[in-house]
Write an enzyme that holds these catalytic residues in place. Sequence first.
Site, PDB file in Angstrom:
ATOM      1  N   ASP A 134      54.984 -41.123   1.270  1.00 13.46           N
ATOM      2  CA  ASP A 134      55.102 -39.883   2.043  1.00 13.46           C
ATOM      3  C   ASP A 134      53.999 -39.688   3.083  1.00 13.46           C
ATOM      4  O   ASP A 134      54.283 -39.562   4.275  1.00 13.46           O
ATOM      5  CB  ASP A 134      55.166 -38.685   1.095  1.00 13.46           C
ATOM      6  CG  ASP A 134      55.593 -37.408   1.797  1.00 13.46           C
ATOM      7  OD1 ASP A 134      56.302 -37.508   2.807  1.00 13.46           O
ATOM      8  OD2 ASP A 134      55.223 -36.323   1.343  1.00 13.46           O
ATOM      9  N   ILE A 158      67.736 -40.448   2.920  1.00 11.02           N
ATOM     10  CA  ILE A 158      68.314 -41.677   2.400  1.00 11.02           C
ATOM     11  C   ILE A 158      69.304 -41.302   1.306  1.00 11.02           C
ATOM     12  O   ILE A 158      68.960 -40.578   0.355  1.00 11.02           O
ATOM     13  CB  ILE A 158      67.222 -42.606   1.833  1.00 11.02           C
ATOM     14  CG1 ILE A 158      66.409 -43.191   2.984  1.00 11.02           C
ATOM     15  CG2 ILE A 158      67.833 -43.730   0.997  1.00 11.02           C
ATOM     16  CD1 ILE A 158      67.192 -44.088   3.933  1.00 11.02           C
ATOM     17  N   LYS A 222      51.538 -22.273   8.450  1.00  6.68           N
ATOM     18  CA  LYS A 222      50.585 -21.253   8.007  1.00  6.68           C
ATOM     19  C   LYS A 222      50.560 -20.009   8.882  1.00  6.68           C
ATOM     20  O   LYS A 222      49.945 -19.014   8.521  1.00  6.68           O
ATOM     21  CB  LYS A 222      49.178 -21.854   7.932  1.00  6.68           C
ATOM     22  CG  LYS A 222      49.018 -22.858   6.793  1.00  6.68           C
ATOM     23  CD  LYS A 222      47.563 -23.247   6.582  1.00  6.68           C
ATOM     24  CE  LYS A 222      47.421 -24.110   5.327  1.00  6.68           C
ATOM     25  NZ  LYS A 222      46.014 -24.473   5.059  1.00  6.68           N
TER      26      LYS A 222
END
Length: 376
Positions: A134, A158, A222
């Site tokens: 990742d 995927i 954020k």
Amino acid sequence: MDIQTLKQEIIAYSKEIGIDKIGFTTADPFTELKNRLIRQQELGYQSGFEEPDIEKRTTPALIMNGAQSIISIALAYPSKMTYRVESKKGERRGIYARASWGQDYHHIIKDRLQKLEEFILMKVPEAQLKSMVDTGELSDRAVAERAGIGWSGKNCAIITPEFGSYVYLGEMITSIPFEPDSLVEDQCGSCTKCLEACPTGALIQGGQINAQRCVSFLTQTKGFIPDEFREKIGNRIYGCDSCQTACPHNKGKNFHFHAEMEPDPGAVKPLLKPILKLSNREFKNRFGYLAGSWRGKKPIQRNAMIALAHFKDETAVDDLIEVLENEASPVARGTAAWALGKIGGDSAEAALVKALDHEADIEVRNEIEKGLNFIK
């Protein structure tokens, strides 16, 4: 060394350590991916969370000298809870996306890759290996597609024939020239259900996503959520599964192979109001083991306020007023003001009027005025 025999031994060992699918591909550059990434960058469709160096993302040899092949692994995760907790009036709940159920998948995948590395080094001590998941330079999906784990769906996930798209991915660059596996045929066909299900239209076309519009991305930012997306977020406090749940290839796919992936329903579908009062320590103790906690408590608290507005939860007005009056973060105060306006009522209106008298932050004042306009 017989490389084909080694490959079969690795495949057999992968099953022993809880890897649900494994594939092999070359370490050749990802030329097509590079062109797509350049185009994404030109269009401003990237999230900003990616490795910024496109050359590194697409050239394994730049990441590890002597790169010859890449091993891709996939672990299937559950799509349904064994038992559920219900959201009800006065006790409204948010929801974490399925990829954040159970323990943080980064740790789970890293554990499997580390075991695989140890096995390979036992067989080939001189081998060079580099694993990632990742947050590494390579695209997990591009590697998995080329290694035959599954095809790249129109939802940009995927999709495996066995487990649908409910899989975590990781990969390992190696200096061993393994024979590559065959690609899996694309089975999306003319289906566009994922594109139709996307709440914000982030899926521009099959296989192309504008991450800036993706609810999953938005819940991890954020700052203030742009107005056009707030009501689309609903009660999602981290991530989004709409394009996965709409996919016909995910119908009936629900696998509980790994104990560490089992969700605590009360944690992944948490009560919203208590989230607003959590300290950093309390947040870490309650949610820190989830992948969805990586950005800290503030985005989750902001999303919880948007969810309370979604439910028009009048029992949350006092909690939201407390945030509006006492929270140091402008994003928190402003989102609370917006939520109060959406919920409405005399108490909410009085609190907004009072806040407008002393609020100095321009963005927060704008949110207060929005809230008052909702009520009027």
